[in-house]
Enzyme design. Sequence first.
Site, PDB file in Angstrom:
ATOM      1  N   ASP B  66       0.819  -1.215   0.000  1.00  0.00           N
ATOM      2  CA  ASP B  66       0.000   0.000   0.000  1.00  0.00           C
ATOM      3  C   ASP B  66       0.854   1.266   0.000  1.00  0.00           C
ATOM      4  O   ASP B  66       0.876   2.026   0.960  1.00  0.00           O
ATOM      5  CB  ASP B  66      -1.022   0.000   1.147  1.00  0.00           C
ATOM      6  N   ASN B  98      -3.074  -4.510  -1.119  1.00  0.00           N
ATOM      7  CA  ASN B  98      -4.295  -4.547  -1.931  1.00  0.00           C
ATOM      8  C   ASN B  98      -4.458  -3.285  -2.783  1.00  0.00           C
ATOM      9  O   ASN B  98      -5.259  -3.268  -3.712  1.00  0.00           O
ATOM     10  CB  ASN B  98      -5.542  -4.759  -1.057  1.00  0.00           C
ATOM     11  N   HIS B  99      -3.693  -2.243  -2.474  1.00  0.00           N
ATOM     12  CA  HIS B  99      -3.757  -1.037  -3.302  1.00  0.00           C
ATOM     13  C   HIS B  99      -2.735  -1.050  -4.428  1.00  0.00           C
ATOM     14  O   HIS B  99      -2.679  -0.092  -5.197  1.00  0.00           O
ATOM     15  CB  HIS B  99      -3.616   0.219  -2.440  1.00  0.00           C
ATOM     16  N   HIS B 146       0.788  -8.323   3.692  1.00  0.00           N
ATOM     17  CA  HIS B 146       0.015  -7.077   3.814  1.00  0.00           C
ATOM     18  C   HIS B 146      -1.180  -7.194   4.767  1.00  0.00           C
ATOM     19  O   HIS B 146      -1.411  -6.329   5.595  1.00  0.00           O
ATOM     20  CB  HIS B 146      -0.476  -6.613   2.434  1.00  0.00           C
ATOM     21  N   HIS B 222      -2.543  -2.841   6.509  1.00  0.00           N
ATOM     22  CA  HIS B 222      -3.883  -2.998   5.945  1.00  0.00           C
ATOM     23  C   HIS B 222      -5.004  -2.303   6.695  1.00  0.00           C
ATOM     24  O   HIS B 222      -5.976  -1.892   6.082  1.00  0.00           O
ATOM     25  CB  HIS B 222      -4.206  -4.498   5.792  1.00  0.00           C
TER      26      HIS B 222
END
Lengths: 183, 264
Positions: B66, B98-99, B146, B222
């Site tokens: 991220d 996840n980004h 993450h 996260h």
Amino acid sequence: MPEPSPEPVDIKDEEKEPEEAEEAEKEEPEVAFQPSTIISSPLSAIETILPSAPEPAFQPTPEPTPEPALQPMGTGRYYLVFVNTPAHSLVKSKIPIEFDVFPVITIGRSPENVVVIPDQEVSRKHAELTAEGSKLLLKDLKSKNGTFVYDGKKFEQVSDSVEVKPNTILKFGTGTIVKLVSE
Amino acid sequence: MSANDRALETLELIGKAKEKMGRPLLESRNVGRAVFVGDTHTAVDVTQTVLDKYYADADLVVFLGDYVDRGNTGVENLGLIASMFLEDPHRVIMLRGNHESPLTNPYYGFLDEVTEKLGAASYDGFKEFFQAMPYAIVVNDYLCVHAGIAANLDDVSEIAALPSPDLNPDNPVAFQLLWNDPRDMIEGFVPSVRGEGAFYYGSDVTQRFLQDNSLKGIIRGHEVVDGFREDMDGKVITVFSSRYHGASAGILVLDHEKMEQVRI
């Protein structure tokens, strides 16, 4: 510091139901969530709300003193533990459910509820918990985004009223999950 | 250097870094001093502080993903971390979050930022890079990832066999490594409000996973926290290293057995 950009509502706009007028006055950015898609770190909602999150009207009581008298059913005391909610500081907090004080535990977004949940996706008067003999009943108050009970695989929507037992996981709307515990 | 030159430089850096990213699961490491950095989300100053004050003494710096979205300096932040990585790929780990994905970039700012700075076509270069990034590494018996563990993941080594490249990613285990959250009041895996395919992982499954894999704990980012949060009796440590959330940016410094929480 860069200002947080407004959160996207979701990826599949067409699947999003229009907001009801009475539920739609938004003091805060919309909680991003769409059950059928991934997206959106709903976390995002939490993250965005954080700096100006509304103060919860209740005071979570982390270490309540046991009062064995006046508890229904002769069992332990009940609590709701936040598993998730947009106001992330509430996660893990534990709210006593005191039927001796409030025979009907109302749950919702507006301040007159016994359990106030600062979540835009939770209706003002969302659900209520009552003790009936040795049973605990959870009733959905025709909430806009629904009340759900986790059945071990998925969250099943409560159509009217359902019995709930300790350790049941409940969902109010799309972003708030609590666990009912008994100690 | 102009903003445009810096952006172009980032593209060049990630092009080179992509070739050295390694597989979905990096080889386990045992080091004396390691630094763990959670979600920076465009906070270049946090990354710069890590570089200026913590990099020189560290045997290993692990970035937990991220780097972009939620701000307008994702290109610069990614470029800075990639330049650290290229300088010494053995000492700098860049895990995927996840980004680092087209699932989020169109909605949280990074696609717009890239389009403005470099033109929309350049986003392809970032996608290529993101899908080459590793998911996890074990450092001193801590699983660094993450988000956390996944249902149907029994052995850490199975991460090595995850499909790669996987752009979104779509593999359910890979997806959960980047999207799940720990919750010690639950058991098993319970669907998360983040959306379909994401879960909360409970205390029982976490303890079992750690035991089966002889791990001390999990270090992850996260979730927005005020620098840090510990779950499962301190075995799962969340570290968040950004600025946009208005709370502390934390990093973890592991010196042999001692884990220190530092706010920067």
